[in-house]
Design a protein around this motif. Structure first.
Motif, PDB file in Angstrom:
ATOM      1  N   GLN A 241       0.819  -1.217   0.000  1.00 12.11           N
ATOM      2  CA  GLN A 241       0.000   0.000   0.000  1.00 12.11           C
ATOM      3  C   GLN A 241       0.853   1.267   0.000  1.00 12.11           C
ATOM      4  O   GLN A 241       0.464   2.272  -0.602  1.00 12.11           O
ATOM      5  N   ILE A 242       1.990   1.247   0.670  1.00 10.95           N
ATOM      6  CA  ILE A 242       2.876   2.419   0.626  1.00 10.95           C
ATOM      7  C   ILE A 242       3.259   2.713  -0.822  1.00 10.95           C
ATOM      8  O   ILE A 242       3.227   3.867  -1.275  1.00 10.95           O
ATOM      9  N   ASP A 243       3.607   1.664  -1.565  1.00 12.65           N
ATOM     10  CA  ASP A 243       3.950   1.860  -2.981  1.00 12.65           C
ATOM     11  C   ASP A 243       2.742   2.360  -3.776  1.00 12.65           C
ATOM     12  O   ASP A 243       2.871   3.260  -4.625  1.00 12.65           O
ATOM     13  N   ALA A 244       1.566   1.802  -3.511  1.00 16.83           N
ATOM     14  CA  ALA A 244       0.367   2.231  -4.226  1.00 16.83           C
ATOM     15  C   ALA A 244       0.034   3.689  -3.902  1.00 16.83           C
ATOM     16  O   ALA A 244      -0.380   4.462  -4.781  1.00 16.83           O
ATOM     17  N   MET A 245       0.212   4.074  -2.648  1.00 17.69           N
ATOM     18  CA  MET A 245      -0.096   5.454  -2.246  1.00 17.69           C
ATOM     19  C   MET A 245       0.860   6.457  -2.884  1.00 17.69           C
ATOM     20  O   MET A 245       0.447   7.542  -3.298  1.00 17.69           O
ATOM     21  N   THR A 246       2.135   6.109  -2.977  1.00 12.09           N
ATOM     22  CA  THR A 246       3.069   7.038  -3.619  1.00 12.09           C
ATOM     23  C   THR A 246       2.799   7.118  -5.120  1.00 12.09           C
ATOM     24  O   THR A 246       2.948   8.196  -5.720  1.00 12.09           O
ATOM     25  N   ASP A 247       2.378   6.020  -5.733  1.00 13.85           N
ATOM     26  CA  ASP A 247       1.975   6.075  -7.144  1.00 13.85           C
ATOM     27  C   ASP A 247       0.777   7.006  -7.325  1.00 13.85           C
ATOM     28  O   ASP A 247       0.742   7.821  -8.261  1.00 13.85           O
ATOM     29  N   ILE A 248      -0.199   6.880  -6.441  1.00 17.16           N
ATOM     30  CA  ILE A 248      -1.376   7.753  -6.482  1.00 17.16           C
ATOM     31  C   ILE A 248      -0.950   9.214  -6.341  1.00 17.16           C
ATOM     32  O   ILE A 248      -1.430  10.099  -7.068  1.00 17.16           O
TER      33      ILE A 248
END
Length: 310
Positions: A241-248
């Protein structure tokens, strides 16, 4: 897995029930508190000591994971009630405990003056002579039970987590994310990271999680909220999720409506994951439970984007 009877969860009643925890660790009649909630939580902290049969003069330590007000706002007021306690805090957090002026100003900028008064209560200084600065690896001796203070940046640069070898558990503050019991399913706890303002740093956060896993913990004691196990799965969920949030964040960055874009995309991410997890609440109820965290995560990601650009 049964919980350790020497560790007591204290609901500080910040915002709502089962949202903000502090912890009481008792060893041979002596006690340590880990985090303390807001100034409004002091009566709950004292009641918890009484329920556990711990006199106020038997509390040797108040250890703060970090100095955000929902974890540490009541420290000054609580320390007035604990005559033998010393306050243990990260070097970056110590000045804010001795003189909370800047801490109050920063929180007021984020939340507004009215909200600070309503939700946080009095924020008082801690006398400097009662403050112990915890460098990385600092050890707290609780009647022979060692509590290791390990620096864990990512959520905040002044964050530490506390390792209790006796229970093979971490007291995680906000480093190991948020997990609310309403969202538990047959698969176990649902978890999400917290990137709240103003010092979110994704790579250090992932490194801190990895450092915690190195000790093969059996359980994590989260401030928000309570004890969770199934640690490897939760850690993998957090990193994903950390990776997904930074992508967002990067996708929303150029938008004129960046904040609205962040809130909408984060909401969609968490709802998708909640559905896949089998959370018992419908989308509207999940959104309601996570509303404040979504708003703060959006603000924290924006701070990260702007700081990273500088």
């Amino acid at each position: 897995m049964t919980s350790d009877p020497s560790i007591h969860t204290i609901d500080t009643a910040f915002q709502r029930d089962d949202f903000d925890a502090a912890y009481l660790v008792v060893e041979n009649g002596r006690a340590a508190l880990i985090d303390c909630g807001t100034g409004l939580a002091v009566p709950a902290m004292l009641k918890a000591l009484a329920r556990a049969g711990v006199p106020v003069d038997a509390v040797d330590w108040l250890v703060l994971t970090h100095v955000h007000l929902d974890h540490a706002g009541g420290a000054g007021l609580l320390m007035q009630q604990l005559p033998n306690a010393r306050l243990v805090v990260h070097p970056r957090g110590a000045p804010h405990m001795v003189d909370p002026t800047r801490l109050i100003a920063g929180a007021t900028e984020v939340y507004g003056e009215a909200e600070i008064k309503r939700s946080y209560g009095p924020i008082l200084a801690v006398p400097a002579e009662r403050v112990v600065i915890a460098e990385d690896g600092h050890r707290v001796d609780l009647a022979g039970r060692v509590l290791d203070c390990v620096h864990t940046p990512g959520h905040a640069r002044h964050h530490l987590c506390v390792w209790d070898a006796r229970s093979a558990s971490w007291f995680t503050g906000d480093t190991f994310g948020l997990s609310y019991r309403e969202l538990d399913s047959a698969r176990g706890p649902f978890i999400l990271p917290t990137s709240s303002p103003v010092q979110f740093e994704p790579e250090p956060l992932k490194q801190s999680i990895a450092r915690m896993l190195d000790r093969s913990p059996q359980a994590m004691y989260l401030t928000h909220y309570g004890r969770v196990d199934d640690v490897p799965r939760l850690a993998a969920d957090l990193v994903e999720q950390i990776d997904a949030m930074t992508d967002i964040a990067r996708q929303c960055d150029a938008r004129p409506d960046r904040h609205r874009c962040l809130v909408a995309a984060l909401t969609a991410l968490y709802l998708e994951r909640a559905q896949a997890h089998g959370c018992p609440l419908d989308d509207a109820a999940v959104t309601q439970v996570l509303a404040m965290d979504i708003e703060l995560n959006a603000q924290g990601l924006a701070c990260w984007l702007d700081r990273d650009r500088r």
